[in-house]
Design a protein around this motif. Structure first.
Motif, mmCIF file in Angstrom:
data_model
loop_
_atom_site.group_PDB
_atom_site.id
_atom_site.type_symbol
_atom_site.label_atom_id
_atom_site.label_comp_id
_atom_site.label_asym_id
_atom_site.label_seq_id
_atom_site.Cartn_x
_atom_site.Cartn_y
_atom_site.Cartn_z
ATOM 1 N N SER A 131 -5.153 2.518 2.013
ATOM 2 C CA SER A 131 -6.176 1.986 1.226
ATOM 3 C C SER A 131 -7.383 3.028 1.230
ATOM 4 C CB SER A 131 -6.819 0.797 1.588
ATOM 5 O OG SER A 131 -7.667 0.236 0.898
ATOM 6 N N ARG A 132 -7.879 3.418 2.250
ATOM 7 C CA ARG A 132 -9.007 4.518 2.414
ATOM 8 C C ARG A 132 -8.685 5.295 3.592
ATOM 9 N NH1 ARG A 132 -9.641 2.251 -1.794
ATOM 10 N NH2 ARG A 132 -11.507 1.605 -2.611
ATOM 11 N N SER A 133 -8.509 6.599 3.462
ATOM 12 C CA SER A 133 -8.112 7.470 4.574
ATOM 13 C C SER A 133 -9.228 7.523 5.698
ATOM 14 C CB SER A 133 -8.093 8.753 4.124
ATOM 15 O OG SER A 133 -9.080 9.362 3.466
ATOM 16 N N TYR A 134 -10.287 7.182 5.491
ATOM 17 C CA TYR A 134 -11.349 7.142 6.550
ATOM 18 C C TYR A 134 -11.415 5.780 7.641
ATOM 19 C CZ TYR A 134 -13.905 5.023 2.572
ATOM 20 O OH TYR A 134 -14.416 4.263 1.661
ATOM 21 N N ALA A 135 -10.402 4.797 7.194
ATOM 22 C CA ALA A 135 -10.280 3.504 7.629
ATOM 23 C C ALA A 135 -10.083 3.516 9.147
ATOM 24 C CB ALA A 135 -9.292 2.507 7.043
ATOM 25 N N GLU A 136 -9.360 4.757 9.750
ATOM 26 C CA GLU A 136 -8.880 4.899 10.812
ATOM 27 C C GLU A 136 -10.076 5.340 11.800
ATOM 28 O OE1 GLU A 136 -7.723 9.811 10.518
ATOM 29 O OE2 GLU A 136 -6.121 8.118 10.512
ATOM 30 N N ARG A 137 -11.350 5.471 11.337
ATOM 31 C CA ARG A 137 -12.682 5.918 11.963
ATOM 32 C C ARG A 137 -13.612 4.852 12.050
ATOM 33 N NH1 ARG A 137 -11.928 10.361 8.412
ATOM 34 N NH2 ARG A 137 -13.851 9.765 7.343
ATOM 35 N N LEU A 138 -13.408 3.690 11.114
ATOM 36 C CA LEU A 138 -14.182 2.675 10.929
ATOM 37 C C LEU A 138 -14.083 1.481 11.852
ATOM 38 C CD1 LEU A 138 -14.320 2.142 6.996
ATOM 39 C CD2 LEU A 138 -16.075 3.297 8.604
ATOM 40 N N PHE A 139 -12.889 1.301 12.619
ATOM 41 C CA PHE A 139 -12.436 0.440 13.455
ATOM 42 C C PHE A 139 -11.682 0.817 14.760
ATOM 43 C CE2 PHE A 139 -11.516 -0.651 9.011
ATOM 44 C CZ PHE A 139 -12.214 -1.986 8.689
ATOM 45 N N GLU A 140 -12.075 -0.120 15.725
ATOM 46 C CA GLU A 140 -11.207 0.023 16.975
ATOM 47 C C GLU A 140 -9.931 -0.984 16.611
ATOM 48 O OE1 GLU A 140 -11.621 -1.452 21.583
ATOM 49 O OE2 GLU A 140 -13.388 -1.527 20.308
ATOM 50 N N TYR A 141 -8.718 -0.308 16.927
ATOM 51 C CA TYR A 141 -7.393 -0.836 16.533
ATOM 52 C C TYR A 141 -6.953 -1.253 18.136
ATOM 53 C CZ TYR A 141 -7.461 1.128 12.017
ATOM 54 O OH TYR A 141 -8.006 1.386 10.753
ATOM 55 N N ARG A 142 -6.566 -2.582 18.169
ATOM 56 C CA ARG A 142 -6.135 -3.279 19.247
ATOM 57 C C ARG A 142 -4.789 -3.822 18.993
ATOM 58 N NH1 ARG A 142 -10.368 -3.429 23.133
ATOM 59 N NH2 ARG A 142 -9.377 -4.895 24.424
ATOM 60 N N THR A 143 -3.694 -3.638 19.893
ATOM 61 C CA THR A 143 -2.640 -4.187 19.799
ATOM 62 C C THR A 143 -2.282 -5.512 20.512
ATOM 63 O OG1 THR A 143 -1.496 -2.192 19.343
ATOM 64 C CG2 THR A 143 0.237 -3.715 19.964
ATOM 65 N N ILE A 144 -1.912 -6.437 19.731
ATOM 66 C CA ILE A 144 -1.692 -7.693 20.660
ATOM 67 C C ILE A 144 -0.229 -8.017 20.913
ATOM 68 C CG2 ILE A 144 -2.119 -10.414 20.527
ATOM 69 C CD1 ILE A 144 -4.593 -8.795 20.433
ATOM 70 N N GLY A 145 0.261 -7.989 22.189
ATOM 71 C CA GLY A 145 1.424 -7.823 22.399
ATOM 72 C C GLY A 145 2.030 -8.889 23.235
ATOM 73 N N GLN A 146 2.967 -8.784 24.259
ATOM 74 C CA GLN A 146 3.531 -9.619 25.007
ATOM 75 C C GLN A 146 2.411 -9.899 26.469
ATOM 76 O OE1 GLN A 146 7.423 -7.486 24.784
ATOM 77 N NE2 GLN A 146 8.023 -9.121 25.661
ATOM 78 N N LEU A 147 2.361 -10.746 26.799
ATOM 79 C CA LEU A 147 1.431 -11.246 27.972
ATOM 80 C C LEU A 147 2.247 -10.784 29.427
ATOM 81 C CD1 LEU A 147 0.376 -14.608 27.184
ATOM 82 C CD2 LEU A 147 -0.971 -12.413 27.079
ATOM 83 N N PRO A 148 1.668 -10.104 30.290
ATOM 84 C CA PRO A 148 2.329 -9.527 31.463
ATOM 85 C C PRO A 148 2.701 -11.081 32.288
ATOM 86 C CG PRO A 148 0.004 -9.470 31.736
ATOM 87 C CD PRO A 148 0.253 -9.818 30.378
#
Length: 399
Positions: A217-234
């Motif tokens: 959508s906007r190429s600069y979006a990768e710099r605007l946000f902190e990306y966190r993956t929500i995965g399986q719990l240990p």
């Protein structure tokens, strides 16, 4: 004499979309991260927005709710919505939820200032669009000016909130579903507010393809946000997710029963609720024994089938079900090559590209990398191979 509640009524486990578990285990770092955002916002320091992505059943919605509550309790103005993928609905919800958030502000003085800022927006002059000052916008003019009105709304509110040492946090669930126009406007707005030093932040959640949707959508979006993956719990957090609420309600799990629950739930938060609920209901002892866990497993699988899989399977057309079944036959629940799926169906990749795209649009599959395809729901492949034949599936491999 007051009647005592039944053990079933005391069951602390409750699977369901967006329903809050008794313990939000394994997400302390995410909660602490938003607490830092709140502290920085109050000090007038800038933040990035946050994007959570992961498979279905990881309780991303529950996490958003917890983060919104934590932010609100600390004096941040918060709005929350779930994207629908319809341009009119998404725009309407954005304006409605942000306006509603300002009405919930406790400080009467600040609430009046925010209300005054909102009141001026509909009559703003868009001379370049041929709309005069002081003229109420028609429905068509409102549609054409939505991005500008949203910008005016958020900027006006953020300036007032900055003066009060607070800010506006917008929580958006299923963000990958949002229509392209409001999505692009939101990303651009996050960018501009950062440049202006104004306290407006998007905290979004969605499927694993969400980061790619934003960057397209906007190429600069990768710099605007902190990306966190929500995965399986240990395993340790999974065990806590079972044991802590069970113990708090007076009937903990025996050690071997807990080990079995950790094993069968695979660290998936939704699975914890389903298997915990079934084991609790099957138990006639204290502590809950391994026998009760095993006795409850069929009921837990039924709960998962109905709560996670069946409705999504039925959402797909016959051709889509064929594609999903081919994926399961090739590699179970693991990602597989798109070309291999086509071959399994006896077709060329180009012949099934539209089917693949429709399944992505339905949120049933995603592309973890170029040429690969994977389910968005953990355990979907196992469900298809185990239960789909009883649900009218007629696909029998290559044709």
């Amino acid at each position: 004499m007051k009647k005592q509640p039944s053990l079933d009524a005391l069951n602390p486990f409750m699977p369901g979309a967006g329903m809050r578990p008794p313990e939000l285990v394994g997400r302390d770092a995410d909660i602490e991260n938003v607490d830092r955002m709140v502290a920085r916002t109050k000090l007038g320091n800038l933040n990035q927005g946050i994007i959570f992505s992961g498979l279905r059943g990881m309780r991303k919605t529950v996490l958003l709710l917890a983060l919104q509550d934590a932010s609100s309790r600390q004096g941040i103005v918060t709005a929350r919505l779930e994207a629908k993928g319809d341009i009119g609905t998404d725009w309407d919800m954005l304006f409605h939820e942000i306006a509603l958030a300002t009405a919930r502000v406790k400080s009467l003085r600040l609430r009046r200032k925010l209300a005054s800022a909102l009141a001026s927006i509909d009559s703003v002059q868009f001379s370049f669009l041929g709309v005069g000052a002081g003229v109420k916008l028609s429905d068509e003019e409102r549609r054409r000016t939505n991005p500008f009105r949203l910008e005016l709304m958020v900027e006006s509110l953020s300036r007032e909130l900055a003066k009060a040492n607070t800010g506006l946090f917008l929580f958006v669930d299923e963000l990958q579903e949002m229509d392209d126009e409001p999505l692009g406007a939101l990303i651009s707005l996050q960018h501009k507010m950062g440049q202006e030093g104004l306290p407006f932040y998007i905290i979004g959640a969605g499927l694993p393809n969400l980061p790619g949707v934003l960057s397209r959508s906007r190429s600069y979006a990768e710099r605007l946000f902190e990306y966190r993956t929500i995965g399986q719990l240990p395993d340790s957090d999974t065990a806590e997710g079972f044991q802590k609420p069970a113990r708090a309600n007076g009937r903990p799990f025996a050690d071997d029963a807990l080990d079995e629950l950790v094993k069968v739930s695979h660290g998936y938060p939704y699975f914890i609720q389903a298997y915990g609920k079934a084991a609790w209901n099957a138990s006639d002892s204290n502590p809950t024994l391994l026998e009760a866990v095993r006795a409850g497993e069929p009921e837990a699988r039924r709960e998962l089938d109905e709560g996670l899989y069946a409705s999504r399977w039925q959402r797909a057309k016959t051709s889509g079900r064929e594609y999903l079944t081919a994926m399961a036959k090739i590699n179970g629940d693991e990602p597989c090559d798109s070309s291999a799926v086509a071959a399994e169906m006896g077709k060329q990749p180009k012949e099934v590209s539209m089917i693949r795209e429709s399944l992505i649009q339905l949120g049933l599959v995603y592309s973890p990398e170029h040429g690969k395809i994977a389910y968005t729901i953990p355990g979907m492949g196992e469900f298809i191979l185990r239960a789909a034949p009883t649900m009218g599936q007629t696909y029998d491999g290559r044709r």
